[in-house]
Write a protein that holds these residues in place. Structure first.
Motif, PDB file in Angstrom:
ATOM      1  N   LYS A  51       0.564  -1.193   0.435  1.00 28.58           N
ATOM      2  CA  LYS A  51      -0.480  -0.243  -0.307  1.00 28.58           C
ATOM      3  C   LYS A  51       0.731   0.999  -0.222  1.00 28.58           C
ATOM      4  N   ALA A  52       1.810   1.229  -0.408  1.00 26.51           N
ATOM      5  CA  ALA A  52       3.228   1.931  -0.291  1.00 26.51           C
ATOM      6  C   ALA A  52       2.465   3.051  -1.126  1.00 26.51           C
ATOM      7  N   ARG A  53       2.517   4.737  -1.150  1.00 23.51           N
ATOM      8  CA  ARG A  53       2.217   5.192  -2.514  1.00 23.51           C
ATOM      9  C   ARG A  53       4.564   5.088  -2.977  1.00 23.51           C
ATOM     10  N   LEU A  54       4.707   5.396  -1.985  1.00 21.62           N
ATOM     11  CA  LEU A  54       6.309   5.312  -3.397  1.00 21.62           C
ATOM     12  C   LEU A  54       7.495   4.942  -1.970  1.00 21.62           C
ATOM     13  N   ILE A  55       8.197   4.149  -2.637  1.00 18.56           N
ATOM     14  CA  ILE A  55       9.291   3.695  -1.842  1.00 18.56           C
ATOM     15  C   ILE A  55      10.702   4.859  -2.346  1.00 18.56           C
TER      16      ILE A  55
ATOM     17  N   GLU B  39       7.902  -4.134 -11.303  1.00 18.73           N
ATOM     18  CA  GLU B  39       7.492  -5.518 -12.713  1.00 18.73           C
ATOM     19  C   GLU B  39       5.864  -4.957 -12.170  1.00 18.73           C
ATOM     20  N   GLY B  40       6.304  -5.209 -10.341  1.00 18.08           N
ATOM     21  CA  GLY B  40       3.998  -5.745  -9.222  1.00 18.08           C
ATOM     22  C   GLY B  40       3.878  -4.781  -9.506  1.00 18.08           C
ATOM     23  N   GLY B  41       4.570  -2.830 -10.517  1.00 14.33           N
ATOM     24  CA  GLY B  41       3.328  -2.097 -10.576  1.00 14.33           C
ATOM     25  C   GLY B  41       3.634  -0.834  -9.029  1.00 14.33           C
ATOM     26  N   LYS B  42       4.486  -1.075  -9.000  1.00 12.42           N
ATOM     27  CA  LYS B  42       5.129   0.162  -7.555  1.00 12.42           C
ATOM     28  C   LYS B  42       6.443   1.382  -8.194  1.00 12.42           C
ATOM     29  N   ARG B  43       6.281   2.225  -7.627  1.00 13.94           N
ATOM     30  CA  ARG B  43       6.932   3.144  -7.662  1.00 13.94           C
ATOM     31  C   ARG B  43       8.172   3.737  -6.874  1.00 13.94           C
TER      32      ARG B  43
ATOM     33  N   GLY C  11       2.179  -0.600 -14.856  1.00 15.01           N
ATOM     34  CA  GLY C  11       1.990   0.952 -14.384  1.00 15.01           C
ATOM     35  C   GLY C  11       3.505   1.090 -13.011  1.00 15.01           C
ATOM     36  N   GLY C  12       4.277   0.516 -13.187  1.00 20.03           N
ATOM     37  CA  GLY C  12       5.217   0.497 -12.113  1.00 20.03           C
ATOM     38  C   GLY C  12       6.422   1.432 -12.769  1.00 20.03           C
ATOM     39  N   ARG C  13       6.610   2.176 -11.794  1.00 17.14           N
ATOM     40  CA  ARG C  13       7.621   3.522 -12.438  1.00 17.14           C
ATOM     41  C   ARG C  13       9.242   3.758 -11.039  1.00 17.14           C
ATOM     42  N   GLY C  14      10.175   3.457 -12.065  1.00 17.86           N
ATOM     43  CA  GLY C  14      11.645   3.781 -11.268  1.00 17.86           C
ATOM     44  C   GLY C  14      12.759   5.121 -11.818  1.00 17.86           C
TER      45      GLY C  14
END
Length: 255
Positions: A91-95, A116-120, A218-221
Motif C-alpha cells: 500500500k506504499a505510495r512511494l518507495i 514489475e509489480g506496479g510499485k513506484r 504501471g510501475g515506475r522507477g
C-alpha cells in the motif's frame, strides 16, 4: 603456595565469568536482531516507505530526503535494512532509499520485482548500486569546477522526469553548504539493465547520473545519483518533479 593457587583460581574464575557474560550478551544480541528482522513492517496506505540503514541513526542523506518528503506533506514509514525483505509494501505510495547498504539484501531482483509489480521506486545517491554497474564518487566542487557550477546535470534525453527539458541543457542540481564539499555518485559502465539513461555530469561522458524505467504494470522507477543533502533550488525542484512523475499526481496531498 596456597595463596598463589587461590590468586590463580580467582583470575580464572573472573575470566570464566567474563567469558560467560560475553557469550550470553552475544546470544541476546543475536536474538534481538532475529526478532527485529522477523517483525514485519506494514506500510499504511498512502505512506512513503523509506528503506534506511537504521531508523534510529539515519544518515545525513536520509535526513535530507526525509525533510523534502515531509515538506511535500507525505507521511513516512521507516524500514530498517534488516526488515526490508519481510516488509509489506503493497500500500506504499512511494518507495525510496538513499543508501546502497539499506537495500543490499533486497538486491537487483527485489527492486525490479517491485517495479514489475506496479510499485513506484526512487533510488537516490548510490542506492541503485544494488542494480549493478561500476560506481564511483567524485567531489561536486573541484577538478576544474567553479563554486558556481556545483553538481551539474547535463540532459541527454528529455523524457521521464526530464520531460520538457531540451537535450544538451545543463544546470546545477547540487551545491555546497557553508563551504562543506558534497559528493556525487556516478555509474560509468555496466549501466543498470532495462533502465533508460536521461543525463550525466560534466566530468565525463560515461558518468551517468539520472535514469528512469517504466513497466506495463504501471510501475515506475527513477535513479538520481546526486546527494540530497546538497540539492540546490533546481535540485529540489527536480526532486518535486520526480515525485510527481513517479506518483502520477501533484506531490502535495490534498487536505
Amino acid at each position: 603456595m596456597f595463596r598463589k593457587k587461590m590468586k590463580s583460581f580467582g583470575r580464572t574464575h573472573r575470566a570464566l565469568r567474563l567469558g560467560c557474560f560475553l557469550f550470553l550478551s552475544l546470544i541476546a544480541y543475536t536474538w534481538f536482531m532475529a526478532e527485529a528482522a522477523l517483525a514485519q513492517v506494514v506500510v499504511p496506505e498512502g505512506n512513503v516507505a523509506f528503506v534506511v540503514v537504521r531508523a534510529t541513526a539515519r544518515t545525513e542523506r536520509e535526513k535530507a530526503a526525509d525533510t523534502l518528503l515531509t515538506g511535500l506533506g507525505y507521511k513516512i514509514t521507516y524500514i530498517d535494512s534488516i526488515q526490508v525483505n519481510t516488509a509489506d509494501l503493497s500500500k506504499a505510495r512511494l518507495i525510496i532509499a538513499t543508501e546502497k547498504n539499506s537495500i543490499a539484501t533486497f538486491g537487483s531482483s527485489g527492486i525490479n520485482s517491485l517495479i514489475e509489480g506496479g510499485k513506484r521506486v526512487v533510488l537516490l545517491y548510490d542506492a541503485a548500486a544494488v542494480l549493478g554497474g561500476n560506481w564511483s564518487y567524485r567531489r561536486a566542487y573541484g577538478q576544474g569546477y567553479s563554486p558556481a557550477n556545483q553538481g551539474p546535470l547535463l540532459v541527454e534525453r528529455g523524457e521521464g522526469i526530464l520531460t520538457g527539458y531540451a537535450a544538451t541543457v545543463a544546470f546545477d542540481v547540487q551545491g555546497v553548504d557553508q563551504g562543506d564539499i558534497g559528493d556525487v555518485a556516478v555509474v560509468n559502465r555496466g549501466y543498470p539493465f532495462g533502465w533508460v539513461v536521461l543525463g550525466r555530469d560534466l566530468a565525463a561522458e560515461e558518468n551517468k547520473t539520472t535514469f528512469y524505467r517504466e513497466h506495463p504494470s504501471g510501475g515506475r522507477g527513477v535513479i538520481f545519483t546526486y546527494n540530497p543533502k546538497y540539492y540546490t533550488d533546481s535540485g529540489e525542484n527536480l526532486f518535486v518533479k520526480l515525485v510527481e512523475w513517479l506518483t502520477g499526481t501533484n506531490p502535495l496531498p490534498s487536505i
